[in-house]
Design a protein around this motif. Sequence first.
Motif, PDB file in Angstrom:
ATOM      1  N   HIS A  27       0.867  -1.008  -0.053  1.00 24.89           N
ATOM      2  CA  HIS A  27       0.091  -0.065   0.009  1.00 24.89           C
ATOM      3  C   HIS A  27       0.851   1.047  -0.070  1.00 24.89           C
ATOM      4  O   HIS A  27       1.344   1.635   1.002  1.00 24.89           O
ATOM      5  N   PHE A  28       1.059   1.905  -1.028  1.00 30.49           N
ATOM      6  CA  PHE A  28       2.079   2.946  -1.016  1.00 30.49           C
ATOM      7  C   PHE A  28       1.776   3.964  -2.434  1.00 30.49           C
ATOM      8  O   PHE A  28       1.312   3.557  -3.267  1.00 30.49           O
ATOM      9  N   HIS A  29       1.657   5.086  -1.957  1.00 27.59           N
ATOM     10  CA  HIS A  29       1.211   6.378  -2.671  1.00 27.59           C
ATOM     11  C   HIS A  29       2.362   7.194  -2.952  1.00 27.59           C
ATOM     12  O   HIS A  29       3.079   7.857  -2.314  1.00 27.59           O
ATOM     13  N   LEU A  30       2.669   7.025  -4.438  1.00 28.60           N
ATOM     14  CA  LEU A  30       3.797   7.905  -4.917  1.00 28.60           C
ATOM     15  C   LEU A  30       3.609   9.495  -4.847  1.00 28.60           C
ATOM     16  O   LEU A  30       4.438  10.303  -4.672  1.00 28.60           O
ATOM     17  N   SER A  54       7.175  -3.309  -4.072  1.00 25.00           N
ATOM     18  CA  SER A  54       6.097  -2.218  -3.616  1.00 25.00           C
ATOM     19  C   SER A  54       5.044  -2.088  -4.717  1.00 25.00           C
ATOM     20  O   SER A  54       5.307  -2.260  -6.157  1.00 25.00           O
ATOM     21  N   THR A  55       3.749  -1.848  -3.987  1.00 22.60           N
ATOM     22  CA  THR A  55       2.930  -1.393  -5.133  1.00 22.60           C
ATOM     23  C   THR A  55       3.095   0.164  -5.414  1.00 22.60           C
ATOM     24  O   THR A  55       3.847   0.620  -4.998  1.00 22.60           O
ATOM     25  N   LEU A  56       2.537   0.488  -6.606  1.00 21.49           N
ATOM     26  CA  LEU A  56       2.773   2.112  -7.001  1.00 21.49           C
ATOM     27  C   LEU A  56       1.482   2.581  -7.331  1.00 21.49           C
ATOM     28  O   LEU A  56       0.775   2.224  -8.555  1.00 21.49           O
ATOM     29  N   SER A 106      14.458  -2.163 -11.808  1.00 21.16           N
ATOM     30  CA  SER A 106      13.631  -1.541 -11.036  1.00 21.16           C
ATOM     31  C   SER A 106      12.300  -1.809 -11.284  1.00 21.16           C
ATOM     32  O   SER A 106      11.485  -1.789 -10.373  1.00 21.16           O
ATOM     33  N   GLN A 107      11.651  -1.734 -12.507  1.00 16.41           N
ATOM     34  CA  GLN A 107      10.427  -1.955 -12.814  1.00 16.41           C
ATOM     35  C   GLN A 107       9.732  -3.533 -12.253  1.00 16.41           C
ATOM     36  O   GLN A 107       8.625  -3.317 -11.732  1.00 16.41           O
ATOM     37  N   ALA A 108      10.771  -4.422 -12.240  1.00 12.23           N
ATOM     38  CA  ALA A 108      10.464  -5.721 -11.724  1.00 12.23           C
ATOM     39  C   ALA A 108      10.092  -5.688 -10.213  1.00 12.23           C
ATOM     40  O   ALA A 108       9.530  -6.396  -9.740  1.00 12.23           O
ATOM     41  N   ARG A 109      10.536  -4.492  -9.393  1.00  9.23           N
ATOM     42  CA  ARG A 109      10.278  -4.531  -7.988  1.00  9.23           C
ATOM     43  C   ARG A 109       8.805  -3.699  -7.727  1.00  9.23           C
ATOM     44  O   ARG A 109       8.323  -3.729  -6.554  1.00  9.23           O
ATOM     45  N   LEU A 110       8.208  -3.204  -8.765  1.00  7.31           N
ATOM     46  CA  LEU A 110       7.107  -2.518  -8.583  1.00  7.31           C
ATOM     47  C   LEU A 110       5.925  -2.943  -9.365  1.00  7.31           C
ATOM     48  O   LEU A 110       5.781  -3.725 -10.263  1.00  7.31           O
ATOM     49  N   ASP A 111       4.347  -2.886  -8.526  1.00  7.16           N
ATOM     50  CA  ASP A 111       3.379  -3.311  -9.128  1.00  7.16           C
ATOM     51  C   ASP A 111       2.463  -2.038  -9.326  1.00  7.16           C
ATOM     52  O   ASP A 111       1.942  -1.756  -8.284  1.00  7.16           O
ATOM     53  N   ASN A 325       2.789 -13.074   1.303  1.00  4.06           N
ATOM     54  CA  ASN A 325       1.596 -12.969   0.689  1.00  4.06           C
ATOM     55  C   ASN A 325       1.376 -11.857  -0.428  1.00  4.06           C
ATOM     56  O   ASN A 325       0.749 -12.025  -1.266  1.00  4.06           O
ATOM     57  N   TYR A 326       2.275 -10.748  -0.271  1.00  2.00           N
ATOM     58  CA  TYR A 326       2.375 -10.211  -1.387  1.00  2.00           C
ATOM     59  C   TYR A 326       2.892 -10.685  -2.607  1.00  2.00           C
ATOM     60  O   TYR A 326       2.172 -10.595  -3.529  1.00  2.00           O
ATOM     61  N   GLU A 327       3.805 -11.512  -2.387  1.00  2.00           N
ATOM     62  CA  GLU A 327       4.252 -12.038  -3.881  1.00  2.00           C
ATOM     63  C   GLU A 327       3.503 -13.226  -4.467  1.00  2.00           C
ATOM     64  O   GLU A 327       3.322 -13.090  -5.559  1.00  2.00           O
ATOM     65  N   ARG A 328       2.799 -13.901  -3.641  1.00  2.00           N
ATOM     66  CA  ARG A 328       1.971 -14.597  -4.146  1.00  2.00           C
ATOM     67  C   ARG A 328       0.847 -13.960  -4.814  1.00  2.00           C
ATOM     68  O   ARG A 328       0.416 -14.531  -6.135  1.00  2.00           O
ATOM     69  N   LEU A 329       0.247 -13.008  -4.260  1.00  2.00           N
ATOM     70  CA  LEU A 329      -1.185 -12.350  -4.891  1.00  2.00           C
ATOM     71  C   LEU A 329      -0.481 -11.524  -6.264  1.00  2.00           C
ATOM     72  O   LEU A 329      -1.198 -11.650  -7.306  1.00  2.00           O
ATOM     73  N   PHE A 330       0.731 -10.785  -5.994  1.00  2.00           N
ATOM     74  CA  PHE A 330       0.957 -10.064  -7.163  1.00  2.00           C
ATOM     75  C   PHE A 330       1.684 -10.875  -8.410  1.00  2.00           C
ATOM     76  O   PHE A 330       1.646 -10.311  -9.406  1.00  2.00           O
TER      77      PHE A 330
END
Length: 358
Positions: A27-30, A54-56, A106-111, A325-330
């Motif tokens: 849960h992250f707001h840029l 991280s989500t984005l 870097s993109q690979a780290r963000l959703d 849990n993050y990795e599984r869902l995303f």
Amino acid sequence: MMKKFLLPFFLLGCLNARAEYLFNDSHFHLTNYIQEGTPIQKYVEIMGDTVGRSTLFGIPLQQQWSHRISGEHAPKYYLDTDARLYYYSFTDAFIAMAYRSLPKESQARLDPMITGFNPTDMYAADHIKRVLQTFPGVFSGIGEFTVHKEFVSSKVAGDVASLTDPALDKILDFAGEVGLVVLLHSDFNTPFPKEGAEPTFFKQMKALLERHPKTKIIWAHVGLGRIIAPVENQMAGVKRIIEDKKLSHVYFDISWEEVAKYLVQTPQTTKKVADFINKHPDRFLLGTDEVAPADKASHEKVYWQYGPLWNLLSKDASEKVRKLNYERLFDEARKKVRAWEKKQGFVDTTSRLPASKK
């Protein structure tokens, strides 16, 4: 440490399960309520070796600056003025272009997530589809978007969002079809409820979740807020959802410092929360809910605020809540959304070169 993210994309999930980072941020707001924020390259630096993925997303609402109301005082937050909030659809294009400006590792780290839609609009699902068509290969989910939120819902211009709105059902149906993860903010109750009364929005929320069994939904903040405090019937409601086999598609994030203040308020409270999560470790995710952080300390403060909770969780539960849990869902969402985009003929035509070489 950063070299671990240079491996091929398909190995990222396996690698993350073994990494030494502290957490993934669900849960992250840029950007903030006036669409300003942290430069995305700086955010990746802030993540460093502490945050694996991280989500984005931005914030779908823009705070109006009404000179009639606040004069030369320019509001930067929704509590700074009585002026209205309005939906700001350009946030999705901004997030997509920021994401695409990064090198692939870097993109690979963000959703990235789609947020710039009005949940009362029957055309909202069309907006989401249009964003996927315009920016294929970018987005993994939708949200955080808001239905009921203390101090916010009443300020939004136009129709009032509702958990019973057919427009919202249409959005969640489409998300399920595509495979998009949904991050939904809706308070479980109204401020200052009558003691012993059933939470105002719980029945509606549960009914909404039951109507969309094919959609992965994360209920943001476990339904809590600044003054929407946990009570016995709220905890009982969460338990009802988790123990209902028909609602196995529903998850909860424990993001936001305002939520952490309740969950670790006393040693007794923390133990009660830890015991519950230890019984259901697959259903909770950690998020910061930080908005445009200026530095590493700002971004990580919620993680450290939860220190007493981490001390009481089993190793397995802690790993799942903070990372797995993050990795599984995303990971699942990335795979499904890319397959859906391919089936629709939505093709990413952007250069494969890192941004610095474009």
